[in-house]
Design a protein around this motif. Structure first.
Motif, PDB file in Angstrom:
ATOM      1  N   ALA A  46     -32.897  21.510  73.991  1.00  0.00           N
ATOM      2  CA  ALA A  46     -34.154  22.175  73.688  1.00  0.00           C
ATOM      3  C   ALA A  46     -34.954  22.271  74.972  1.00  0.00           C
ATOM      4  O   ALA A  46     -34.830  21.434  75.851  1.00  0.00           O
ATOM      5  CB  ALA A  46     -34.943  21.405  72.633  1.00  0.00           C
ATOM      6  N   TYR A  47     -35.713  23.321  75.062  1.00  0.00           N
ATOM      7  CA  TYR A  47     -36.628  23.460  76.171  1.00  0.00           C
ATOM      8  C   TYR A  47     -37.999  23.527  75.541  1.00  0.00           C
ATOM      9  O   TYR A  47     -38.282  24.427  74.754  1.00  0.00           O
ATOM     10  CB  TYR A  47     -36.350  24.727  76.976  1.00  0.00           C
ATOM     11  CG  TYR A  47     -37.346  24.948  78.071  1.00  0.00           C
ATOM     12  CD1 TYR A  47     -37.215  24.285  79.284  1.00  0.00           C
ATOM     13  CD2 TYR A  47     -38.434  25.774  77.896  1.00  0.00           C
ATOM     14  CE1 TYR A  47     -38.138  24.456  80.293  1.00  0.00           C
ATOM     15  CE2 TYR A  47     -39.364  25.952  78.901  1.00  0.00           C
ATOM     16  CZ  TYR A  47     -39.198  25.294  80.101  1.00  0.00           C
ATOM     17  OH  TYR A  47     -40.111  25.460  81.092  1.00  0.00           O
ATOM     18  N   GLY A  48     -38.843  22.566  75.810  1.00  0.00           N
ATOM     19  CA  GLY A  48     -40.142  22.538  75.169  1.00  0.00           C
ATOM     20  C   GLY A  48     -41.249  22.381  76.164  1.00  0.00           C
ATOM     21  O   GLY A  48     -41.058  21.880  77.272  1.00  0.00           O
ATOM     22  N   LEU A  49     -42.381  22.821  75.774  1.00  0.00           N
ATOM     23  CA  LEU A  49     -43.567  22.685  76.591  1.00  0.00           C
ATOM     24  C   LEU A  49     -44.634  22.021  75.738  1.00  0.00           C
ATOM     25  O   LEU A  49     -44.862  22.417  74.597  1.00  0.00           O
ATOM     26  CB  LEU A  49     -44.054  24.061  77.057  1.00  0.00           C
ATOM     27  CG  LEU A  49     -45.345  24.095  77.852  1.00  0.00           C
ATOM     28  CD1 LEU A  49     -45.176  23.374  79.183  1.00  0.00           C
ATOM     29  CD2 LEU A  49     -45.776  25.523  78.088  1.00  0.00           C
ATOM     30  N   VAL A  50     -45.248  20.989  76.281  1.00  0.00           N
ATOM     31  CA  VAL A  50     -46.346  20.315  75.596  1.00  0.00           C
ATOM     32  C   VAL A  50     -47.539  20.332  76.538  1.00  0.00           C
ATOM     33  O   VAL A  50     -47.441  19.912  77.688  1.00  0.00           O
ATOM     34  CB  VAL A  50     -45.996  18.860  75.229  1.00  0.00           C
ATOM     35  CG1 VAL A  50     -47.181  18.174  74.554  1.00  0.00           C
ATOM     36  CG2 VAL A  50     -44.765  18.809  74.341  1.00  0.00           C
ATOM     37  N   VAL A  51     -48.647  20.861  76.052  1.00  0.00           N
ATOM     38  CA  VAL A  51     -49.880  20.899  76.829  1.00  0.00           C
ATOM     39  C   VAL A  51     -50.915  20.083  76.067  1.00  0.00           C
ATOM     40  O   VAL A  51     -51.143  20.324  74.874  1.00  0.00           O
ATOM     41  CB  VAL A  51     -50.391  22.345  77.024  1.00  0.00           C
ATOM     42  CG1 VAL A  51     -51.723  22.361  77.733  1.00  0.00           C
ATOM     43  CG2 VAL A  51     -49.361  23.178  77.768  1.00  0.00           C
ATOM     44  N   GLU A  52     -51.522  19.128  76.754  1.00  0.00           N
ATOM     45  CA  GLU A  52     -52.583  18.323  76.152  1.00  0.00           C
ATOM     46  C   GLU A  52     -53.862  18.544  76.938  1.00  0.00           C
ATOM     47  O   GLU A  52     -53.870  18.435  78.165  1.00  0.00           O
ATOM     48  CB  GLU A  52     -52.208  16.846  76.167  1.00  0.00           C
ATOM     49  CG  GLU A  52     -50.997  16.537  75.303  1.00  0.00           C
ATOM     50  CD  GLU A  52     -50.576  15.074  75.361  1.00  0.00           C
ATOM     51  OE1 GLU A  52     -51.082  14.335  76.237  1.00  0.00           O
ATOM     52  OE2 GLU A  52     -49.745  14.679  74.538  1.00  0.00           O
ATOM     53  N   VAL A  53     -54.925  18.867  76.214  1.00  0.00           N
ATOM     54  CA  VAL A  53     -56.221  19.108  76.831  1.00  0.00           C
ATOM     55  C   VAL A  53     -57.232  18.195  76.144  1.00  0.00           C
ATOM     56  O   VAL A  53     -57.279  18.133  74.913  1.00  0.00           O
ATOM     57  CB  VAL A  53     -56.663  20.585  76.653  1.00  0.00           C
ATOM     58  CG1 VAL A  53     -58.000  20.838  77.305  1.00  0.00           C
ATOM     59  CG2 VAL A  53     -55.599  21.531  77.200  1.00  0.00           C
ATOM     60  N   THR A  54     -58.014  17.467  76.932  1.00  0.00           N
ATOM     61  CA  THR A  54     -59.037  16.601  76.355  1.00  0.00           C
ATOM     62  C   THR A  54     -60.393  16.964  76.946  1.00  0.00           C
ATOM     63  O   THR A  54     -60.487  17.468  78.069  1.00  0.00           O
ATOM     64  CB  THR A  54     -58.745  15.119  76.640  1.00  0.00           C
ATOM     65  OG1 THR A  54     -58.668  14.922  78.051  1.00  0.00           O
ATOM     66  CG2 THR A  54     -57.436  14.681  76.003  1.00  0.00           C
ATOM     67  N   GLY A  55     -61.417  16.719  76.178  1.00  0.00           N
ATOM     68  CA  GLY A  55     -62.767  16.993  76.637  1.00  0.00           C
ATOM     69  C   GLY A  55     -63.758  16.682  75.535  1.00  0.00           C
ATOM     70  O   GLY A  55     -63.472  15.909  74.623  1.00  0.00           O
ATOM     71  N   SER A  56     -64.919  17.302  75.629  1.00  0.00           N
ATOM     72  CA  SER A  56     -65.930  17.092  74.592  1.00  0.00           C
ATOM     73  C   SER A  56     -66.464  18.439  74.133  1.00  0.00           C
ATOM     74  O   SER A  56     -66.479  19.417  74.876  1.00  0.00           O
ATOM     75  CB  SER A  56     -67.070  16.217  75.109  1.00  0.00           C
ATOM     76  OG  SER A  56     -67.717  16.849  76.193  1.00  0.00           O
ATOM     77  N   PRO A  71     -35.948  29.073  68.945  1.00  0.00           N
ATOM     78  CA  PRO A  71     -34.823  29.052  68.005  1.00  0.00           C
ATOM     79  C   PRO A  71     -33.747  28.045  68.422  1.00  0.00           C
ATOM     80  O   PRO A  71     -33.669  27.651  69.589  1.00  0.00           O
ATOM     81  CB  PRO A  71     -34.268  30.480  68.086  1.00  0.00           C
ATOM     82  CG  PRO A  71     -35.430  31.306  68.524  1.00  0.00           C
ATOM     83  CD  PRO A  71     -36.212  30.411  69.461  1.00  0.00           C
ATOM     84  N   PRO A  72     -32.889  27.643  67.468  1.00  0.00           N
ATOM     85  CA  PRO A  72     -31.830  26.679  67.779  1.00  0.00           C
ATOM     86  C   PRO A  72     -30.789  27.261  68.750  1.00  0.00           C
ATOM     87  O   PRO A  72     -30.694  28.466  68.940  1.00  0.00           O
ATOM     88  CB  PRO A  72     -31.205  26.375  66.419  1.00  0.00           C
ATOM     89  CG  PRO A  72     -31.606  27.486  65.531  1.00  0.00           C
ATOM     90  CD  PRO A  72     -32.883  28.040  66.066  1.00  0.00           C
ATOM     91  N   GLN A  73     -30.011  26.359  69.324  1.00  0.00           N
ATOM     92  CA  GLN A  73     -29.035  26.693  70.356  1.00  0.00           C
ATOM     93  C   GLN A  73     -28.109  27.839  69.936  1.00  0.00           C
ATOM     94  O   GLN A  73     -27.909  28.782  70.696  1.00  0.00           O
ATOM     95  CB  GLN A  73     -28.214  25.459  70.688  1.00  0.00           C
ATOM     96  CG  GLN A  73     -27.153  25.691  71.729  1.00  0.00           C
ATOM     97  CD  GLN A  73     -26.427  24.404  72.094  1.00  0.00           C
ATOM     98  OE1 GLN A  73     -26.659  23.366  71.495  1.00  0.00           O
ATOM     99  NE2 GLN A  73     -25.567  24.477  73.069  1.00  0.00           N
ATOM    100  N   ASP A  74     -27.527  27.755  68.758  1.00  0.00           N
ATOM    101  CA  ASP A  74     -26.559  28.778  68.359  1.00  0.00           C
ATOM    102  C   ASP A  74     -27.199  30.150  68.187  1.00  0.00           C
ATOM    103  O   ASP A  74     -26.541  31.170  68.320  1.00  0.00           O
ATOM    104  CB  ASP A  74     -25.814  28.366  67.086  1.00  0.00           C
ATOM    105  CG  ASP A  74     -26.736  28.088  65.906  1.00  0.00           C
ATOM    106  OD1 ASP A  74     -27.951  27.920  66.107  1.00  0.00           O
ATOM    107  OD2 ASP A  74     -26.230  28.018  64.768  1.00  0.00           O
ATOM    108  N   ALA A  75     -28.499  30.196  67.933  1.00  0.00           N
ATOM    109  CA  ALA A  75     -29.176  31.477  67.770  1.00  0.00           C
ATOM    110  C   ALA A  75     -29.729  32.037  69.086  1.00  0.00           C
ATOM    111  O   ALA A  75     -30.044  33.220  69.168  1.00  0.00           O
ATOM    112  CB  ALA A  75     -30.333  31.321  66.773  1.00  0.00           C
ATOM    113  N   TRP A  76     -29.822  31.185  70.122  1.00  0.00           N
ATOM    114  CA  TRP A  76     -30.485  31.632  71.348  1.00  0.00           C
ATOM    115  C   TRP A  76     -29.585  31.652  72.576  1.00  0.00           C
ATOM    116  O   TRP A  76     -30.059  31.728  73.693  1.00  0.00           O
ATOM    117  CB  TRP A  76     -31.738  30.800  71.586  1.00  0.00           C
ATOM    118  CG  TRP A  76     -32.953  31.663  71.685  1.00  0.00           C
ATOM    119  CD1 TRP A  76     -33.144  32.876  71.107  1.00  0.00           C
ATOM    120  CD2 TRP A  76     -34.146  31.386  72.406  1.00  0.00           C
ATOM    121  NE1 TRP A  76     -34.368  33.360  71.408  1.00  0.00           N
ATOM    122  CE2 TRP A  76     -35.018  32.457  72.213  1.00  0.00           C
ATOM    123  CE3 TRP A  76     -34.566  30.326  73.180  1.00  0.00           C
ATOM    124  CZ2 TRP A  76     -36.277  32.521  72.763  1.00  0.00           C
ATOM    125  CZ3 TRP A  76     -35.827  30.387  73.735  1.00  0.00           C
ATOM    126  CH2 TRP A  76     -36.677  31.475  73.530  1.00  0.00           C
ATOM    127  N   GLY A  77     -28.291  31.540  72.394  1.00  0.00           N
ATOM    128  CA  GLY A  77     -27.370  31.751  73.496  1.00  0.00           C
ATOM    129  C   GLY A  77     -27.187  30.609  74.468  1.00  0.00           C
ATOM    130  O   GLY A  77     -26.956  30.835  75.651  1.00  0.00           O
TER     131      GLY A  77
END
Length: 141
Positions: A46-56, A71-77
């Motif tokens: 899987a290739y994922g991106l997680v962005v966390e932003v904190t503030g007020s 999409p899953p591996q078999d569907a995305w080549g």
């Protein structure tokens, strides 16, 4: 795992001693992970991106987390997932610029330049979904 390694500053260019040699902590982690037998056993990726932003906001602490899903591996080549996760957002942005949907000039961050609703809709249409989680803490004003 990657979050814990980052929190421990083990994915940096800091130099460390390993078996009598000095290498970066990043290289040490990479070599260790690559040498682990389990790293070669699981065909699922899987290739994922997680962005966390904190503030007020309005006197309350806010933590916003955004996670991408594709999409899953078999569907995305197979290995092309990385290139799709990089190329698809760039392509969407280029198309928005070409259609005149970007009305700012100069060097600005993408969240300022691109209208977010159509951008995320185009991502979803191409199989990349971004999940949003917002947690507010503190006294309600």
């Amino acid at each position: 795992l990657m979050g814990a390694l980052m929190d421990a500053d083990l994915l940096s260019a800091a130099r460390v001693q390993v078996a009598g040699s000095e290498i970066t902590s990043f290289d040490a982690c990479r070599d260790l992970l690559w040498a682990a037998p389990s790293s070669k056993e699981n065909p699922v990726w899987a290739y994922g991106l997680v962005v966390e932003v904190t503030g007020s906001r309005a006197g309350r602490q806010v933590a916003c987390t955004y996670r991408s899903e594709h999409p899953p591996q078999d569907a995305w080549g197979g290995p092309s997932a990385y290139f799709k996760n990089v190329g698809i957002p760039l392509s969407i942005a280029a198309q928005m610029i070409a259609r005149g949907q970007v009305d700012c000039a100069g060097v600005v961050p993408p969240e300022v330049a691109l209208p977010t609703t159509p951008f995320f809709a185009d991502l979803a249409r191409r199989g990349i979904v971004v999940h949003e989680e917002i947690v507010e803490t503190g006294t309600v004003p």
